[in-house]
Write a protein that holds these residues in place. Structure first.
Motif, PDB file in Angstrom:
ATOM      1  N   ARG A 243       9.754   8.376  -6.646  1.00  0.00           N
ATOM      2  CA  ARG A 243       9.637   7.787  -5.309  1.00  0.00           C
ATOM      3  C   ARG A 243      10.966   7.148  -4.876  1.00  0.00           C
ATOM      4  NH1 ARG A 243       5.281   6.165  -2.202  1.00  0.00           N
ATOM      5  NH2 ARG A 243       3.765   6.436  -3.887  1.00  0.00           N
ATOM      6  N   THR A 244      11.621   6.446  -5.801  1.00  0.00           N
ATOM      7  CA  THR A 244      12.857   5.743  -5.458  1.00  0.00           C
ATOM      8  C   THR A 244      14.000   6.734  -5.217  1.00  0.00           C
ATOM      9  OG1 THR A 244      12.066   3.921  -6.864  1.00  0.00           O
ATOM     10  CG2 THR A 244      14.345   3.820  -6.145  1.00  0.00           C
ATOM     11  N   VAL A 245      14.065   7.784  -6.001  1.00  0.00           N
ATOM     12  CA  VAL A 245      15.076   8.836  -5.770  1.00  0.00           C
ATOM     13  C   VAL A 245      14.830   9.505  -4.423  1.00  0.00           C
ATOM     14  CG1 VAL A 245      15.869  11.101  -6.561  1.00  0.00           C
ATOM     15  CG2 VAL A 245      15.570   9.251  -8.215  1.00  0.00           C
ATOM     16  N   ARG A 246      13.572   9.771  -4.122  1.00  0.00           N
ATOM     17  CA  ARG A 246      13.220  10.406  -2.844  1.00  0.00           C
ATOM     18  C   ARG A 246      13.611   9.527  -1.664  1.00  0.00           C
ATOM     19  NH1 ARG A 246       8.145  11.297  -4.123  1.00  0.00           N
ATOM     20  NH2 ARG A 246       7.211   9.640  -2.857  1.00  0.00           N
ATOM     21  N   ALA A 247      13.598   8.202  -1.866  1.00  0.00           N
ATOM     22  CA  ALA A 247      13.962   7.272  -0.789  1.00  0.00           C
ATOM     23  C   ALA A 247      15.471   7.179  -0.588  1.00  0.00           C
ATOM     24  CB  ALA A 247      13.404   5.894  -1.089  1.00  0.00           C
TER      25      ALA A 247
ATOM     26  N   THR B 129      12.737   2.463   2.276  1.00  0.00           N
ATOM     27  CA  THR B 129      13.679   2.877   3.329  1.00  0.00           C
ATOM     28  C   THR B 129      14.413   1.665   3.897  1.00  0.00           C
ATOM     29  OG1 THR B 129      12.305   4.782   3.902  1.00  0.00           O
ATOM     30  CG2 THR B 129      13.885   4.051   5.562  1.00  0.00           C
ATOM     31  N   LEU B 130      13.691   0.545   4.066  1.00  0.00           N
ATOM     32  CA  LEU B 130      14.322  -0.701   4.523  1.00  0.00           C
ATOM     33  C   LEU B 130      15.395  -1.144   3.531  1.00  0.00           C
ATOM     34  CD1 LEU B 130      14.523  -3.338   6.225  1.00  0.00           C
ATOM     35  CD2 LEU B 130      12.630  -4.235   4.832  1.00  0.00           C
TER      36      LEU B 130
ATOM     37  N   PRO C 248       0.819  -1.223   0.000  1.00  0.00           N
ATOM     38  CA  PRO C 248       0.000   0.000   0.000  1.00  0.00           C
ATOM     39  C   PRO C 248       0.849   1.269   0.000  1.00  0.00           C
ATOM     40  CG  PRO C 248      -0.765  -1.556   1.664  1.00  0.00           C
ATOM     41  CD  PRO C 248       0.532  -2.093   1.149  1.00  0.00           C
ATOM     42  N   ASP C 249       0.282   2.322  -0.590  1.00  0.00           N
ATOM     43  CA  ASP C 249       0.969   3.608  -0.608  1.00  0.00           C
ATOM     44  C   ASP C 249       0.220   4.608   0.265  1.00  0.00           C
ATOM     45  OD1 ASP C 249      -1.245   4.330  -2.060  1.00  0.00           O
ATOM     46  OD2 ASP C 249      -0.188   4.662  -3.957  1.00  0.00           O
ATOM     47  N   GLU C 250       0.576   5.886   0.141  1.00  0.00           N
ATOM     48  CA  GLU C 250       0.008   6.917   1.007  1.00  0.00           C
ATOM     49  C   GLU C 250      -1.472   7.204   0.716  1.00  0.00           C
ATOM     50  OE1 GLU C 250       2.138   8.381  -2.499  1.00  0.00           O
ATOM     51  OE2 GLU C 250       2.811   7.255  -0.750  1.00  0.00           O
ATOM     52  N   THR C 251      -1.999   6.719  -0.407  1.00  0.00           N
ATOM     53  CA  THR C 251      -3.433   6.894  -0.669  1.00  0.00           C
ATOM     54  C   THR C 251      -4.271   5.918   0.155  1.00  0.00           C
ATOM     55  OG1 THR C 251      -3.511   5.326  -2.531  1.00  0.00           O
ATOM     56  CG2 THR C 251      -2.933   7.616  -3.039  1.00  0.00           C
ATOM     57  N   VAL C 252      -3.614   4.907   0.732  1.00  0.00           N
ATOM     58  CA  VAL C 252      -4.318   3.877   1.506  1.00  0.00           C
ATOM     59  C   VAL C 252      -4.028   4.027   2.997  1.00  0.00           C
ATOM     60  CG1 VAL C 252      -4.699   1.394   1.764  1.00  0.00           C
ATOM     61  CG2 VAL C 252      -4.080   2.327  -0.466  1.00  0.00           C
ATOM     62  N   VAL C 253      -2.744   4.192   3.326  1.00  0.00           N
ATOM     63  CA  VAL C 253      -2.296   4.322   4.715  1.00  0.00           C
ATOM     64  C   VAL C 253      -1.463   5.596   4.824  1.00  0.00           C
ATOM     65  CG1 VAL C 253      -1.018   3.227   6.599  1.00  0.00           C
ATOM     66  CG2 VAL C 253      -2.236   1.806   4.935  1.00  0.00           C
ATOM     67  N   ALA C 254      -1.745   6.407   5.847  1.00  0.00           N
ATOM     68  CA  ALA C 254      -1.090   7.717   5.964  1.00  0.00           C
ATOM     69  C   ALA C 254       0.433   7.606   5.971  1.00  0.00           C
ATOM     70  CB  ALA C 254      -1.585   8.430   7.216  1.00  0.00           C
ATOM     71  N   ASN C 255       0.968   6.690   6.795  1.00  0.00           N
ATOM     72  CA  ASN C 255       2.412   6.479   6.848  1.00  0.00           C
ATOM     73  C   ASN C 255       2.753   5.395   5.834  1.00  0.00           C
ATOM     74  OD1 ASN C 255       5.079   6.511   7.581  1.00  0.00           O
ATOM     75  ND2 ASN C 255       4.793   5.373   9.493  1.00  0.00           N
ATOM     76  N   SER C 256       3.050   5.785   4.603  1.00  0.00           N
ATOM     77  CA  SER C 256       3.126   4.896   3.444  1.00  0.00           C
ATOM     78  C   SER C 256       3.997   3.657   3.674  1.00  0.00           C
ATOM     79  CB  SER C 256       3.667   5.665   2.231  1.00  0.00           C
ATOM     80  OG  SER C 256       3.971   4.786   1.185  1.00  0.00           O
ATOM     81  N   PRO C 257       3.409   2.446   3.716  1.00  0.00           N
ATOM     82  CA  PRO C 257       4.224   1.226   3.801  1.00  0.00           C
ATOM     83  C   PRO C 257       5.188   1.094   2.616  1.00  0.00           C
ATOM     84  CG  PRO C 257       1.930   0.735   4.306  1.00  0.00           C
ATOM     85  CD  PRO C 257       1.965   2.144   3.787  1.00  0.00           C
ATOM     86  N   ARG C 258       4.790   1.587   1.448  1.00  0.00           N
ATOM     87  CA  ARG C 258       5.650   1.497   0.263  1.00  0.00           C
ATOM     88  C   ARG C 258       6.954   2.253   0.492  1.00  0.00           C
ATOM     89  NH1 ARG C 258       2.684   2.249  -5.388  1.00  0.00           N
ATOM     90  NH2 ARG C 258       1.735   0.373  -4.519  1.00  0.00           N
ATOM     91  N   ASP C 259       6.850   3.454   1.048  1.00  0.00           N
ATOM     92  CA  ASP C 259       8.061   4.222   1.332  1.00  0.00           C
ATOM     93  C   ASP C 259       8.874   3.571   2.451  1.00  0.00           C
ATOM     94  OD1 ASP C 259       7.535   6.072  -0.639  1.00  0.00           O
ATOM     95  OD2 ASP C 259       6.564   7.504   0.695  1.00  0.00           O
ATOM     96  N   GLN C 260       8.186   2.928   3.408  1.00  0.00           N
ATOM     97  CA  GLN C 260       8.896   2.225   4.483  1.00  0.00           C
ATOM     98  C   GLN C 260       9.723   1.063   3.923  1.00  0.00           C
ATOM     99  OE1 GLN C 260       6.546   1.296   8.085  1.00  0.00           O
ATOM    100  NE2 GLN C 260       5.027   2.740   7.330  1.00  0.00           N
TER     101      GLN C 260
ATOM    102  N   LYS D 239      21.295   2.031  -6.803  1.00  0.00           N
ATOM    103  CA  LYS D 239      22.219   1.896  -5.679  1.00  0.00           C
ATOM    104  C   LYS D 239      21.856   2.958  -4.641  1.00  0.00           C
ATOM    105  CE  LYS D 239      26.862   0.016  -6.368  1.00  0.00           C
ATOM    106  NZ  LYS D 239      28.234   0.297  -6.742  1.00  0.00           N
ATOM    107  N   PRO D 240      21.961   2.611  -3.352  1.00  0.00           N
ATOM    108  CA  PRO D 240      21.777   3.665  -2.346  1.00  0.00           C
ATOM    109  C   PRO D 240      22.782   4.779  -2.563  1.00  0.00           C
ATOM    110  CG  PRO D 240      21.799   1.493  -1.318  1.00  0.00           C
ATOM    111  CD  PRO D 240      22.215   1.295  -2.739  1.00  0.00           C
ATOM    112  N   THR D 241      22.389   6.014  -2.320  1.00  0.00           N
ATOM    113  CA  THR D 241      23.259   7.151  -2.588  1.00  0.00           C
ATOM    114  C   THR D 241      24.521   7.144  -1.728  1.00  0.00           C
ATOM    115  OG1 THR D 241      21.868   8.426  -1.080  1.00  0.00           O
ATOM    116  CG2 THR D 241      21.471   8.717  -3.441  1.00  0.00           C
TER     117      THR D 241
END
Length: 308
Positions: A248-252, A159-160, A144-156, A304-306
């Motif tokens: 989204r991936t660059v932002r992460a 981040t992992l 799910p993304d931020e349209t479904v759950v406020a704290n976006s699991p996709r971004d989490q 690759k992670p920055t």
């Protein structure tokens, strides 16, 4: 449905359509090249499902000059309902272990079946001095993304993956625009998306083929029903376009890597030689795009992670 039955439907699909097969080929050849001198290769596969991607890589590793590396695969998927939530993920590991034994590749497998955003880095058993690849082909759309759950699991999850700090993150995206809470818009965009897939099948596989019918019912049919009939967290597909995934991936905290042009050229020639003329392989920026009759449906990229 058993993995053996599902494999028959999958085989018909990859014979008719290059999307998954060419993505697997590009990913596996990229990993094989990266692991040319590695003593241990650790692949963390988000969305391993039946593990159909990995036998070709295992065979390629077995033929490496100097012998194969030790292969560690951490297979991650969502828990299944019922009393054995990790059964399918564990069974996938057993099948891959038998395949590795057949080809003489040292193998270690860890099965994880839980919500991806709840996974801790420590559970992945990362070791020093191993080549580390995170692989996620076409399954992040199921988070799910931020349209479904406020704290976006996709971004989490992204981040992992950043915290895992892999040598490479391989990302495949179903590029779609039917992720919206507005029903009519979602219905129309899903109709455009899946009519392309049914049109592709109509041009390549006889209508009465039982394996085509199996795949249409068990994969396309269930996805369509879920997209149209379910709202909020009951929906299982939240796709984005590849340009949205890039942002989204660059932002992460990732930087995109250039694709190996030799491998992309090989993929393009295979599609031209083995598949219907209306399939396309294109590039935009550092994405490889696959489509049908001009509609982009699948996109592939490496990251690759920055801080790596």
């Amino acid at each position: 449905i058993s993995a053996a039955v599902m494999l028959r439907g999958y085989q018909t699909y990859i014979r008719a359509c290059p999307f998954k097969k060419m993505s697997n080929l590009l990913a596996n050849k990229t990993i094989r090249k990266l692991a040319d001198s590695a003593t241990t290769l650790h692949i963390i596969d988000f969305g391993i499902l039946y593990g159909f991607q990995w036998p070709c890589l295992i065979q390629a590793l077995s033929e490496r000059r100097g012998g194969p590396p030790k292969l560690r695969i951490t297979g991650i998927d969502f828990p299944q309902p019922g009393f054995r939530p990790a059964e399918r993920v564990a069974d996938t590991g057993d099948r891959l272990a038998r395949y590795c034994e057949r080809f003489g590749v040292p193998f270690e497998y860890t099965a994880i079946a839980q919500k991806w955003e709840s996974i801790k880095v420590e559970e992945l058993k990362i070791e020093r001095d191993e080549l580390l690849v995170v692989n996620c082909l076409y399954r992040l759309q199921n988070v799910p993304d931020e349209t479904v759950v406020a704290n976006s699991p996709r971004d989490q999850v992204l981040t992992l993956i950043k915290r895992i700090n892999p040598d490479m993150f391989i990302q495949g995206a179903v590029t779609g625009t039917y992720n919206t809470p507005f029903f009519v818009t979602r219905f129309r965009e899903a109709l455009f998306q899946y009519s392309s897939m049914f049109d592709m099948y109509e041009a390549t596989v006889p209508r009465e083929d039982p394996n085509r019918l199996l795949f249409e019912e068990e994969v396309f049919g269930k996805d369509i029903t879920n997209i149209i009939a379910c709202e909020g967290t009951e929906r299982l597909n939240w796709p984005e376009t590849y340009k949205q995934w890039q942002a989204r991936t660059v932002r992460a905290g990732f930087r995109q890597l250039a694709l190996d042009q030799q491998i992309v050229g090989y993929v393009r020639s295979k599609v031209k030689a083995d598949y219907h003329k209306d399939f396309s392989v294109d590039e935009d920026g550092k994405w490889m795009l696959q489509g049908w009759k001009g509609r982009v449906l699948h996109a592939f990229s490496c990251w690759k992670p920055t801080n790596n």
